[in-house]
Design an enzyme around this catalytic site. Structure first.
Site, PDB file in Angstrom:
ATOM      1  N   LYS A 130       0.851  -1.113  -0.017  1.00  0.00           N
ATOM      2  CA  LYS A 130      -0.033  -0.088   0.177  1.00  0.00           C
ATOM      3  C   LYS A 130       0.819   1.201   0.168  1.00  0.00           C
ATOM      4  O   LYS A 130       0.561   2.507  -0.193  1.00  0.00           O
ATOM      5  CB  LYS A 130      -0.686   0.205   0.976  1.00  0.00           C
ATOM      6  CG  LYS A 130      -1.717  -1.003   1.358  1.00  0.00           C
ATOM      7  CD  LYS A 130      -2.174  -0.494   2.803  1.00  0.00           C
ATOM      8  CE  LYS A 130      -1.290  -1.058   4.646  1.00  0.00           C
ATOM      9  NZ  LYS A 130      -1.004  -2.046   4.893  1.00  0.00           N
ATOM     10  N   ARG A 187      -8.137   1.521  10.681  1.00  0.00           N
ATOM     11  CA  ARG A 187      -7.615   0.483  10.996  1.00  0.00           C
ATOM     12  C   ARG A 187      -8.773  -0.221  11.753  1.00  0.00           C
ATOM     13  O   ARG A 187      -8.592  -1.239  12.219  1.00  0.00           O
ATOM     14  CB  ARG A 187      -6.293   0.308  11.500  1.00  0.00           C
ATOM     15  CG  ARG A 187      -5.400   0.156  10.631  1.00  0.00           C
ATOM     16  CD  ARG A 187      -3.256  -0.080  11.240  1.00  0.00           C
ATOM     17  NE  ARG A 187      -2.570  -0.455  10.780  1.00  0.00           N
ATOM     18  CZ  ARG A 187      -1.361  -0.311  10.221  1.00  0.00           C
ATOM     19  NH1 ARG A 187      -1.703   0.928  10.167  1.00  0.00           N
ATOM     20  NH2 ARG A 187      -0.341  -1.099   9.936  1.00  0.00           N
ATOM     21  N   ARG A 245      11.594  -5.827   2.615  1.00  0.00           N
ATOM     22  CA  ARG A 245      12.126  -4.078   2.441  1.00  0.00           C
ATOM     23  C   ARG A 245      13.368  -3.091   3.683  1.00  0.00           C
ATOM     24  O   ARG A 245      13.351  -3.860   4.560  1.00  0.00           O
ATOM     25  CB  ARG A 245      10.246  -3.905   3.648  1.00  0.00           C
ATOM     26  CG  ARG A 245      10.084  -2.565   3.744  1.00  0.00           C
ATOM     27  CD  ARG A 245       8.454  -1.858   3.715  1.00  0.00           C
ATOM     28  NE  ARG A 245       8.141  -2.799   4.904  1.00  0.00           N
ATOM     29  CZ  ARG A 245       7.004  -2.040   5.089  1.00  0.00           C
ATOM     30  NH1 ARG A 245       6.004  -1.888   4.242  1.00  0.00           N
ATOM     31  NH2 ARG A 245       6.881  -3.185   6.525  1.00  0.00           N
ATOM     32  N   ARG A 280      13.173  -2.086   8.937  1.00  0.00           N
ATOM     33  CA  ARG A 280      11.824  -1.399   9.952  1.00  0.00           C
ATOM     34  C   ARG A 280      11.692  -2.828  11.445  1.00  0.00           C
ATOM     35  O   ARG A 280      11.984  -3.400  10.890  1.00  0.00           O
ATOM     36  CB  ARG A 280      10.248  -1.396   9.624  1.00  0.00           C
ATOM     37  CG  ARG A 280      10.249   0.057   9.145  1.00  0.00           C
ATOM     38  CD  ARG A 280       8.949   0.127   8.394  1.00  0.00           C
ATOM     39  NE  ARG A 280       7.840  -0.080   9.153  1.00  0.00           N
ATOM     40  CZ  ARG A 280       6.294  -0.218   9.140  1.00  0.00           C
ATOM     41  NH1 ARG A 280       6.093  -0.073   7.654  1.00  0.00           N
ATOM     42  NH2 ARG A 280       5.808  -0.283   9.429  1.00  0.00           N
ATOM     43  N   ARG A 283       1.574  -8.819  13.824  1.00  0.00           N
ATOM     44  CA  ARG A 283       0.457  -7.937  12.933  1.00  0.00           C
ATOM     45  C   ARG A 283       0.005  -8.092  11.526  1.00  0.00           C
ATOM     46  O   ARG A 283      -1.391  -7.262  11.522  1.00  0.00           O
ATOM     47  CB  ARG A 283       2.052  -6.833  12.201  1.00  0.00           C
ATOM     48  CG  ARG A 283       2.772  -5.720  13.601  1.00  0.00           C
ATOM     49  CD  ARG A 283       4.072  -4.943  12.361  1.00  0.00           C
ATOM     50  NE  ARG A 283       3.444  -4.517  11.176  1.00  0.00           N
ATOM     51  CZ  ARG A 283       4.677  -4.432   9.860  1.00  0.00           C
ATOM     52  NH1 ARG A 283       5.403  -5.149   9.366  1.00  0.00           N
ATOM     53  NH2 ARG A 283       4.222  -4.111   9.401  1.00  0.00           N
TER      54      ARG A 283
END
Ligand code: AMP
Length: 224
Positions: free
Chosen positions: A14, A91, A130, A163, A174
């Site tokens: 996203k 969320r 990532r 991260r 998550r």
């Protein structure tokens, strides 16, 4: 002016797509994750409050997030421009209801909610590869979207970081939080007739084409 929400599990892409659209069309990306990470990095009162939630992959309490987004929305809604993408907000159903109230106060409404979906087995490699720029928030991937020079941001030359919440244990938490708290929003927005499904498999460019199709007429390409 377009007002969009990008919904989907962590690692689905996203943020990457929101950044691409903001570069190409001048749509402003409003990412609660970026705002919170910056606050943590700078150890502001918000950052100190939010830190443990981010580290453990849990959601920051609704009232905290609603407060920070309220200001950004007011600013974005009072400016003329191409519009904005809410990336990572709402969320929870409570956040979605609060958003509805805020938009009503600003006398505007949402255009579309894009729901990005991807097989869970593909989410994990996207997250573990990532790399993010702590300075300009650009996102890379060691395999799918590497920077020109390994470990360095193309745009601002800062050293890229992994991260903290992309560690496998935190990723699992998550995903659990996503299924429990955020996935119910898909029905919430489907019932309002706002939801558009986007298959997030394939290359960044493939997904971008699907995103553009789902959004419909976008403002003329701008050089930013
Ligand atoms: P993201 O960059 O969107 O993956 O968000 C990173 C982390 O920031 C999440 O795991 C949460 O701890 C926190 N966060 C971001 N957006 C929200 C939100 N709308 N509500 C609660 N917590 C959030």
């Amino acid at each position: 002016m377009k007002r969009l929400i990008f919904l989907g599990p962590p690692g689905v892409g996203k943020g990457t797509q929101a950044k691409k659209l903001s570069e190409r069309y001048g749509l402003r990306q409003i990412s609660t994750g970026d705002i919170l990470r910056e606050a943590v990095q700078q150890a502001t009162p918000l950052g100190i409050q939010a830190r443990s939630y981010l580290q453990s992959g849990k959601l920051v309490p609704d009232e905290v997030v609603i407060n920070i987004i309220g200001e950004s929305l007011k600013r974005a809604d009072s400016h003329l421009g191409a519009g904005y993408i809410l990336d990572g907000f709402p969320r929870t159903v409570l956040q979605a209801e609060a958003l509805e109230k805020m938009l009503k106060q600003n006398r505007v409404s949402l255009d579309k909610v894009l729901s990005f979906s991807l097989n869970e087995t593909e989410l994990i490699p996207r997250l573990s590869g990532r790399r993010s720029c702590p300075s300009c928030h650009a996102i890379y991937h060691t395999e799918f979207n590497p920077p020109k020079k390994a470990g360095q941001c193309d745009r601002c030359q800062a050293a890229l970081t992994l991260r903290e919440d992309d560690k496998p244990e935190t990723v699992r938490e998550r995903l659990k939080v996503y299924r429990r708290e955020t996935a119910p929003l898909l029905d919430y927005y489907r019932q309002k007739g706002l939801l558009a499904d986007v298959d997030a498999a394939g290359s960044m460019e493939d997904v971008l084409k699907r995103v553009q199709q789902a959004i419909g007429d976008l403002p003329a390409v701008q050089k930013v």
